[in-house]
Design a protein around this motif. Structure first.
Motif, PDB file in Angstrom:
ATOM      1  N   GLU A 231      87.144  75.995 -10.046  1.00 11.97           N
ATOM      2  CA  GLU A 231      88.224  76.879  -9.600  1.00 11.97           C
ATOM      3  C   GLU A 231      89.031  77.251 -10.825  1.00 11.97           C
ATOM      4  O   GLU A 231      89.456  76.381 -11.589  1.00 11.97           O
ATOM      5  CB  GLU A 231      89.108  76.173  -8.582  1.00 11.97           C
ATOM      6  CG  GLU A 231      88.410  76.035  -7.250  1.00 11.97           C
ATOM      7  CD  GLU A 231      89.390  75.849  -6.109  1.00 11.97           C
ATOM      8  OE1 GLU A 231      90.216  76.743  -5.893  1.00 11.97           O
ATOM      9  OE2 GLU A 231      89.317  74.804  -5.469  1.00 11.97           O
TER      10      GLU A 231
ATOM     11  N   ARG B 166      92.800  84.021  -9.183  1.00 13.32           N
ATOM     12  CA  ARG B 166      92.202  82.727  -8.901  1.00 13.32           C
ATOM     13  C   ARG B 166      90.790  82.962  -8.380  1.00 13.32           C
ATOM     14  O   ARG B 166      90.553  83.839  -7.555  1.00 13.32           O
ATOM     15  CB  ARG B 166      93.046  82.018  -7.845  1.00 13.32           C
ATOM     16  CG  ARG B 166      92.557  80.662  -7.449  1.00 13.32           C
ATOM     17  CD  ARG B 166      93.617  80.007  -6.581  1.00 13.32           C
ATOM     18  NE  ARG B 166      93.130  78.773  -6.000  1.00 13.32           N
ATOM     19  CZ  ARG B 166      92.483  78.719  -4.854  1.00 13.32           C
ATOM     20  NH1 ARG B 166      92.243  79.809  -4.175  1.00 13.32           N
ATOM     21  NH2 ARG B 166      92.084  77.551  -4.382  1.00 13.32           N
TER      22      ARG B 166
ATOM     23  N   THR C 250      87.071  80.943  -7.201  1.00 13.42           N
ATOM     24  CA  THR C 250      86.258  79.752  -6.981  1.00 13.42           C
ATOM     25  C   THR C 250      84.816  80.171  -7.199  1.00 13.42           C
ATOM     26  O   THR C 250      84.393  81.204  -6.683  1.00 13.42           O
ATOM     27  CB  THR C 250      86.424  79.235  -5.546  1.00 13.42           C
ATOM     28  OG1 THR C 250      87.804  79.021  -5.317  1.00 13.42           O
ATOM     29  CG2 THR C 250      85.660  77.944  -5.334  1.00 13.42           C
TER      30      THR C 250
END
Lengths: 256, 400
Positions: free
Chosen positions: B77, B90, B92
């Motif tokens: 992440e 962000r 993942t």
């Protein structure tokens, strides 16, 4: 009076020959310059213990004599996995600084390390780089302290003191007392004194084996009396005089 | 879509290698499992990276041939806090990618290595003017080199004769440094794929009386980008350059003296283009010193001199002479712990880079790493510009 003088002169001249007591240097020459082998390879298991914590290192070692006073050593680490692949190459020179190279697989580079770091701990063990290399006869002056008994065995006891303050500084030893087996010409015990003259380490040869006609220390125990730690080296799969090729003792092989 | 295909391809290759490794002795398959956390050190102090990595490496030797393949499986992440904070960045991801994968052929006096590999030139510590082949990932500087250097697809041939070695390197595809440079309005332009843009070089190494030395030549591209204003807007480009280098090391007592220097012949040979780098000379001189048994220090002086300097025609970020110093202080209790502090300081701007690393060996093969990457200095200085890349790292690694 003339007769007495002649007898005295004859006695003075021939006494050393009659006694046949070897000098300290002669004893250590036999130990250091054992001519029985030109090259050897072995697998070493090194166990380092300090404050009940044990570390294990497995090493493949190759060594060869280039001349009577110069040799090469290459070591490759096999275990544990995080240090596997690490390599160490030592090229000894009689008349100039030794060459030392370290290959760290994590860095993918060969790094030259200072030759006078020879007093440094070899891979965190109680053996120094100097201890694992071939001792240089000319670095020390020797004194035969006579025959002493140790563990029921008669041995020559030889005191070695550094030939110069630089050797003392480099090795960290102010004095070494060796117990030499006069039959196998092996050091079966040694006491190492630090630069303040205090007992630092005790080496014991726990096992000596005859391999291809040469007596080898196959199990060494180095006790550090100051830190109360100890390191053991066990040699296995020893092969002598196999004609190891010169390319093993190169930076090329070190990084392979 | 293309990325997905690429990942599936790597996954396939990974499985084939794992399958191939089945009948092999366990010793041939190695690797590690690592948990890592990289908290940011600049406001707003996001956890830049948090994840798990499994690395599998296979080494198989058959007579004169070695096969080596190392794959990372990253569950990761990321939050890039050096970008615009208004847009959350962000991500993942689960990524599989090769770290290195190559075939090596070892003949009597020749080694040939084909494939993705690390190639490092130079002998000095940390700063290597002759090392222009393997790019850096400045956004991910941690304890381990394979995290912040990016292997390249290359052909490398080493010819050994006597104490000498001639190394020939050929890199057909250019791969730049990852610098974290983000200019939304700029377009990135990599060198076109054509034979004229292939990169190649030679390095001759030898030794005389205990001194190791090398001479090298590299024809390639600047690994750092140049931002060039063009009609359509800003273009991020990588300029061609040729590098003539020399390096040496010499051990004397407790010291290992090291030096490395290079002459960079850039595209702007006359120094008249303010958006291209002028030719320059870059050198490092220093020494390793064993202070006491487990304590060592490396100190280096670094200088860069821009040639063909014309006042008024130079980029405002350029200086005629840049002087720096670097230091590495290391304390290593082998098998237990080690402490290392790497630093670089630029005298002109007072900007600096610090990398402290602590490693504790919990047990054989189990290591804990903790450290931080600090970039600091005035906003327009080389390290100050990268302030937002500053972060700490904590990693636990189990090697098998």
């Amino acid at each position: 009076m003339k007769k007495i003088l002649i007898i005295f002169l004859i006695f003075t001249l021939f006494t050393p020959l009659l006694s046949q007591e070897p000098t300290g240097r002669e004893i250590m020459s036999k130990v250091v310059l054992k001519t029985g082998w030109q090259d050897m390879e072995a697998e070493i298991t090194m166990t380092i213990t300090l404050r009940s914590r044990t570390r294990t290192r497995k090493i493949k070692m190759y060594s060869r004599k280039r001349t009577e006073a110069e040799s090469d050593i290459v070591m490759k680490f096999l275990y544990p996995p995080d240090v596997a692949g690490t390599g160490f190459l030592l090229i000894e020179h009689e008349k100039r600084e030794d060459e030392r190279y370290l290959y760290l697989p994590a860095l993918r580079r060969i790094r030259r390390i200072a030759a006078s770091g020879k007093g440094g701990a070899f891979m965190g063990s109680d053996f120094s780089y100097y201890d694992i290399g071939k001792p240089k006869l000319n670095d020390w002056q020797y004194k035969n302290l006579g025959i002493k008994e140790i563990d029921g065995q008669q041995c020559y006891q030889v005191e070695a003191t550094p030939i110069s303050p630089q050797i003392e500084k480099d090795t960290g030893y102010s004095r070494i007392i060796h117990w030499v087996d006069p039959e196998k010409w092996n050091v079966i015990r040694a006491e190492y004194y630090d630069r303040r003259g205090k007992l630092w380490k005790i080496l014991e040869a726990k096992e000596i084996q005859e391999i291809s006609g040469v007596w080898f220390q196959t199990h060494l125990l180095m006790k550090n009396v100051q830190s109360e730690g100890q390191s053991e080296m066990k040699f296995e799969k020893i092969a002598i005089n196999k004609g190891l090729p010169a390319h093993l003792f190169t930076q090329r092989f070190l990084s392979r | 879509m293309r990325d997905k295909k690429k990942q599936l391809l790597w996954l396939g290759i990974g499985w084939v290698l794992i399958w191939l490794s089945q009948p092999l002795p366990a010793d041939d398959v190695q690797g590690y499992l690592k948990f890592f956390a990289h908290p940011g050190l600049t406001s707003p102090y996001k956890l830049n990276r948090f994840g798990t990595r499994l690395q599998l490496s296979l080494k198989k030797t058959h007579q004169l041939v070695d096969l080596f393949a190392s794959f990372n499986f990253d569950l990761d992440e990321r939050y890039s806090n050096y970008q615009d904070q208004a847009t959350s960045n962000r991500a993942t991801s689960f990524q599989i990618y090769p770290v290195e994968i190559y075939l090596s052929f070892h003949l009597a006096s020749v080694d040939l290595r084909l494939g993705k590999q690390f190639i490092f030139w130079g002998r000095t510590d940390w700063i290597n003017p002759t090392d222009n082949i393997t790019p850096w990932d400045y956004t991910n500087i941690t304890a381990e080199i394979e995290d912040y250097r990016l292997a390249v697809n290359a052909i490398k041939l080493n010819w050994y004769f006597g104490q000498s070695n001639l190394e020939m390197v050929f890199v057909p595809y250019f791969q730049p440094n990852r610098t974290g440079l983000d200019i939304p309005e700029a377009q990135t332009e990599l060198p076109e794929q054509k034979p004229a843009n292939w990169q190649e070089g030679l390095r001759f190494s030898s030794a005389i009386s205990g001194m190791n030395f090398s001479f090298s030549y590299w024809r390639g591209f600047d690994l750092f980008p140049s931002v060039i204003p063009e009609r359509e807007g800003l273009i991020i480009k990588y300029q061609p350059q040729q590098v003539l280098g020399v390096d040496f090391d010499y051990a004397w007592g407790r010291f290992v003296f090291k030096g490395e220097g290079a002459y960079y012949l850039t595209k702007d040979r006359q120094g008249i283009d303010p958006f291209s780098r002028n030719p320059f000379v870059y050198f490092v001189l220093g020494s390793d010193c064993t202070l006491s048994n487990p304590l060592s220090l490396n100190l280096q002086y670094v200088e860069k001199r821009v040639l063909k300097w014309h006042d008024g025609l130079m980029s405002p970020q350029e200086r005629k002479i840049t002087r720096s110093a670097s230091a590495r202080l290391a304390y290593k209790k082998e098998g237990y712990y080690s402490l290392q502090l790497i630093s670089v300081y630029n005298f002109a701007d007072g900007d600096y880079f610090l990398l402290p690393i602590f490693n504790y060996e919990v047990a054989d093969g189990l290591n804990l790493y903790a450290g931080a990457t600090f970039f600091a200095g005035p906003a327009n200085s080389p390290f100050g510009r990268n302030k937002d890349l500053s972060r700490a790292f904590i990693e636990i690694k189990y090697s098998f």
